[in-house]
Design an enzyme around this catalytic site. Structure first.
Site, PDB file in Angstrom:
ATOM      1  N   ASP A   1      -4.579  -8.667 -13.142  1.00 30.22           N
ATOM      2  CA  ASP A   1      -4.063  -8.902 -11.794  1.00 30.22           C
ATOM      3  C   ASP A   1      -4.128  -7.592 -11.013  1.00 30.22           C
ATOM      4  O   ASP A   1      -3.446  -6.626 -11.345  1.00 30.22           O
ATOM      5  CB  ASP A   1      -2.609  -9.396 -11.888  1.00 30.22           C
ATOM      6  CG  ASP A   1      -2.012  -9.746 -10.535  1.00 30.22           C
ATOM      7  OD1 ASP A   1      -2.687  -9.562  -9.506  1.00 30.22           O
ATOM      8  OD2 ASP A   1      -0.860 -10.216 -10.513  1.00 30.22           O
TER       9      ASP A   1
ATOM     10  N   ASP B   1       3.079 -15.036  -6.418  1.00 35.82           N
ATOM     11  CA  ASP B   1       3.753 -13.743  -6.495  1.00 35.82           C
ATOM     12  C   ASP B   1       5.146 -13.861  -5.892  1.00 35.82           C
ATOM     13  O   ASP B   1       5.294 -14.107  -4.691  1.00 35.82           O
ATOM     14  CB  ASP B   1       2.957 -12.684  -5.741  1.00 35.82           C
ATOM     15  CG  ASP B   1       1.662 -12.337  -6.451  1.00 35.82           C
ATOM     16  OD1 ASP B   1       1.725 -11.926  -7.618  1.00 35.82           O
ATOM     17  OD2 ASP B   1       0.579 -12.487  -5.839  1.00 35.82           O
TER      18      ASP B   1
ATOM     19  N   GLY C   1      -8.095 -12.697  -5.534  1.00 37.37           N
ATOM     20  CA  GLY C   1      -7.577 -12.777  -4.173  1.00 37.37           C
ATOM     21  C   GLY C   1      -8.583 -12.395  -3.128  1.00 37.37           C
ATOM     22  O   GLY C   1      -9.720 -12.873  -3.125  1.00 37.37           O
TER      23      GLY C   1
END
Length: 225
Positions: A175, A35, A197
């Site tokens: 995402d 990112d 994540g």
């Protein structure tokens, strides 16, 4: 249909960076998601060109470089990339998406467009044939740990139908709060690439290896297409 796991390096253990990369390799991770935030397009600063260079020196795993920056056409050249890497930019961040696609392709890597939650899929349809990936943001870009925005799930099914008609290899990536439970729904909707994540792969209740096994068991069940 092959499924791709793309851990967000932002959520990894920065005190044991080398160990994190070895875990990625040992568990045959498909892409490392990076990112890149500039503090303008989103109200946060994160990873940049140095991280990309370090990862290229450290591992052979391809990079999934997610540019959350204004004027991406001016910043693509900041990054050194390999032919298997993907650079994704936000269609909301530029007035000329075609120029950004051309710039990315000129670097010899793959190109993707990301859609923020409130952006209609019609914005990306003119560019589908030129792209290798579409990233559907299921939270607002900028910060980890947000809750899934339910209406973004409808985009997955709609875009899956559109890219499936192209009859070419394509990554339809999700995402944002890609938890184990949400990944199951996203998978059923037609997503085949998952930016995972803190809510799944890096969940501290279990080891990274166990989390990967659980994630794979979820996304490798049958899905649309």
């Amino acid at each position: 249909m092959k499924k791709y796991i793309c851990p967000s390096i932002m959520c990894g253990n920065w005190l044991h960076f080398d160990e994190t990369i070895r875990q990625f390799e040992n568990n045959q991770i498909d892409y490392i998601h990076i990112d890149v935030m500039d503090g303008e397009f989103v109200p946060n600063y994160t990873l940049g060109t140095d991280m990309v260079s370090v990862l290229h020196q450290t591992t052979q795993i391809p990079l999934d470089i997610h540019l959350m920056v204004v004027h991406p056409e001016l910043k693509v050249d900041y990054f050194q990339v390999g032919k298997d890497d993907i650079i994704t930019f936000h269609i909301e961040a530029t007035r000329c998406p075609q120029a950004v696609i051309d710039k990315i392709k000129s670097k010899g890597c793959k190109a993707g467009i990301a859609l923020s939650p409130d952006t209609n899929i019609t914005a990306v349809l003119p560019y589908l044939e030129q792209l290798d990936m579409i990233t559907i943001m299921t939270v607002y870009p900028g910060f980890a740990g947000q809750s899934l925005i339910p209406y973004t799930l409808d985009k997955i099914a709609s875009l899956h139908k559109a890219v499936d008609a192209l009859n070419k290899p394509y990554l339809l990536e999700v995402d944002g709060n890609v938890s184990f439970d949400n990944a199951k729904i996203m998978n059923e909707m037609g997503a085949n690439a998952f930016v995972a994540g803190s809510s799944s792969l890096f969940c501290k209740d279990h080891s990274f290896e166990d989390n990967v096994k659980q994630f794979r068991s979820i996304i490798e069940v049958s899905s649309r297409g």
